[in-house]
Design an enzyme around this catalytic site. Structure first.
Site, PDB file in Angstrom:
ATOM      1  N   GLU A 331      -2.014  -7.372  -7.452  1.00  0.00           N
ATOM      2  CA  GLU A 331      -2.814  -6.165  -7.299  1.00  0.00           C
ATOM      3  C   GLU A 331      -4.086  -6.457  -6.501  1.00  0.00           C
ATOM      4  OE1 GLU A 331      -1.830  -3.871 -11.505  1.00  0.00           O
ATOM      5  OE2 GLU A 331      -3.632  -5.104 -11.355  1.00  0.00           O
ATOM      6  N   CYS A 332      -4.340  -5.670  -5.497  1.00  0.00           N
ATOM      7  CA  CYS A 332      -5.600  -5.673  -4.743  1.00  0.00           C
ATOM      8  C   CYS A 332      -5.971  -7.079  -4.280  1.00  0.00           C
ATOM      9  CB  CYS A 332      -6.708  -5.034  -5.585  1.00  0.00           C
ATOM     10  SG  CYS A 332      -8.077  -4.383  -4.602  1.00  0.00           S
ATOM     11  N   GLY A 333      -6.874  -7.763  -4.968  1.00  0.00           N
ATOM     12  CA  GLY A 333      -7.236  -9.110  -4.554  1.00  0.00           C
ATOM     13  C   GLY A 333      -6.054 -10.049  -4.547  1.00  0.00           C
ATOM     14  N   GLY A 429       0.432  -4.678  -3.831  1.00  0.00           N
ATOM     15  CA  GLY A 429      -0.263  -3.564  -3.205  1.00  0.00           C
ATOM     16  C   GLY A 429      -1.685  -3.443  -3.721  1.00  0.00           C
TER      17      GLY A 429
END
Length: 456
Positions: A331-333, A429
């Protein structure tokens, strides 16, 4: 159960509620009270700050992510271990979804938990005008749940007169005031970037603030108001479980660069039977042996681009595991870390794990910020086609390839876009997912891990 609880909310952002909430939490901890804290909304940074610097059990409560029964359960299971629970509101008290609804607002959560609210009002530039402001908040929506008020940036000389005016005209208890503070500021970076050397100094400053608030606030009345909250009924939802605890072992990235993970997500995985093993992409040389799944949390990889890049052994370990079919949620990072390269905060580009054949780069402003509902566009690890899960995006970095496996839809808006690299073994994502919005997604992840050979 009898669960003493109270919310600190404000008419708008910038009223000082984060600072004052932290000071009150510190004062309660100093009194020896078992204290739990919660943040209204999707922000994982404030709860992390509460737990690391103040030392309270902390979590998120979000009425967009979860239905009322689940919201009460997530609150109750932590609050039952505490003598008092303090909830910090988000934005303005009635500000909710898309800026046009009270749903998912602080007021919505207060009603869901049947909880008294103390409104923190910044009185800089106000005197008698604070009365119609408060009256408007009391009467805007019934029930307002607002029972008390704290006056911020008020002089000691003016406070008694304002207190008298408010309590004479309005059904509110004035619980004290906060004078103008010039030597204590919590910069936004402090909330998320609490480095080891900063913790002691922040703790000292919050101790000073707690000492001040003991003098200017009526904390006994604050506690009384919390104890007046009615009994709260809740029950644990039924979720599927593996045959035994520890039946599946999942590695979870956890260090300075990867520190944004909803605690409730991890607890749900454990309830379902997972054994979670923390590891550091920064400091460890390889993934933990024996794991069957991988969670690459959000965080600040862009601030540690050089160090992450230099740890080539870990990058290679992650590449081999994920491309070899190990189930992975990034996720993200964590998604940024899977890229071929990442632009660091210093403007330099650093090689990363190379699972996603694209570059990640910085933008000048927030990208696709806010709540989203994700819909599966094809069958994949977490979602079947047409199934949904809720999440939140907050990132200044972007990607040349955000993926096309899911559709992200903004609540109460027509805007949508495709995103996420999804497959039978991968979710990668920008959206941070909240598993309690669709526990079956977490279950599918663990079932996929269950049939994956342990990493040797």
């Amino acid at each position: 159960m009898k669960l003493p609880r109270i919310m600190i909310a404000a008419p708008s952002s910038g009223s000082g509620k984060t600072l004052i909430t932290c000071g009150i939490l510190k004062a309660l901890v100093n009194r020896g009270l078992r204290t739990a804290s919660f943040k209204c909304g999707p922000d994982y940074i404030d709860p992390m700050f509460h737990s690391r610097v103040i030392g309270t059990a902390s979590g998120n409560l979000d009425t967009f992510f979860t239905e009322p029964a689940i919201t009460r359960y997530l609150f109750g299971r932590t609050a039952r271990e505490a003598e008092i629970s303090v909830v910090e509101g988000v934005m303005g008290y009635f500000d909710g979804l898309a800026g046009i609804s009270t749903r998912a607002s602080s007021a919505d959560l207060a009603k869901t938990l049947n909880m008294p609210v103390v409104l923190l009002v910044n009185c800089r530039g106000l005197s008698v005008s604070v009365l119609p402001l408060l009256q408007g908040f009391l009467e805007f929506e019934a029930p307002s749940c607002i029972r008390g008020v704290i006056l911020n940036q008020v002089s000691p000389g003016m406070y008694p007169e304002l207190k008298g005016l408010i309590e004479e005209r309005l059904p509110l208890r004035v619980l004290g005031y906060v004078p103008r503070l010039t030597d204590l500021v919590l910069e936004s970076r402090h909330l998320g970037l609490v480095l080891p050397g900063e913790v002691e100094e922040l703790q000292r400053k919050l101790a000073d603030l707690a000492g001040l608030l003991e003098k200017t606030l009526d904390l006994n009345a604050f506690l009384e108001l919390a104890r007046e909250a009615p009994d709260l009924k809740y029950e644990a939802p039924k979720v599927p479980t593996l045959g035994k605890r520890g039946a599946v072992t999942v590695g979870v990235a956890e260090d300075e660069a990867f520190c944004f993970t909803y605690r409730d997500n991890l607890q749900l995985l454990e309830e379902m039977g997972a054994r979670l093993v923390a590891f550091s992409p920064l400091h460890d040389r390889e993934l933990p042996r024996g794991i069957q799944g991988l969670i690459l949390s959000g965080g600040y990889p862009e601030l540690y681009g050089e160090a992450l890049s230099k740890n080539a052994a870990m990058r290679d370990s992650v590449f081999r595991a994920v491309t070899g079919g190990m189930p992975c949620i990034a996720e993200c990072g964590g998604f940024l870390y899977l890229h071929k390269s990442l632009e660091g905060a210093d403007g330099k580009h650093y090689p990363m794990a190379g699972v996603v054949d694209a570059e990640a780069f910085r933008r000048e402003k927030l990208t696709r910020f806010g709540y989203v509902t994700l819909e599966g566009l094809a069958d994949q690890m977490l979602l079947g086609k047409g199934e949904e899960i809720r999440g939140h995006e907050f990132h200044y970095w972007d990607s040349e390839s955000c993926g096309e496996s899911m559709k992200a839809k903004k609540p109460l808006r027509k805007r949508s876009w495709t995103c996420v690299h999804g497959s039978e073994t991968l979710y990668a994502g920008f959206p941070h997912l909240f598993f309690y919005s669709n526990p079956q997604a977490a279950w599918k992840f663990l079932k996929k891990c269950e049939v994956t050979p342990c990493l040797h």
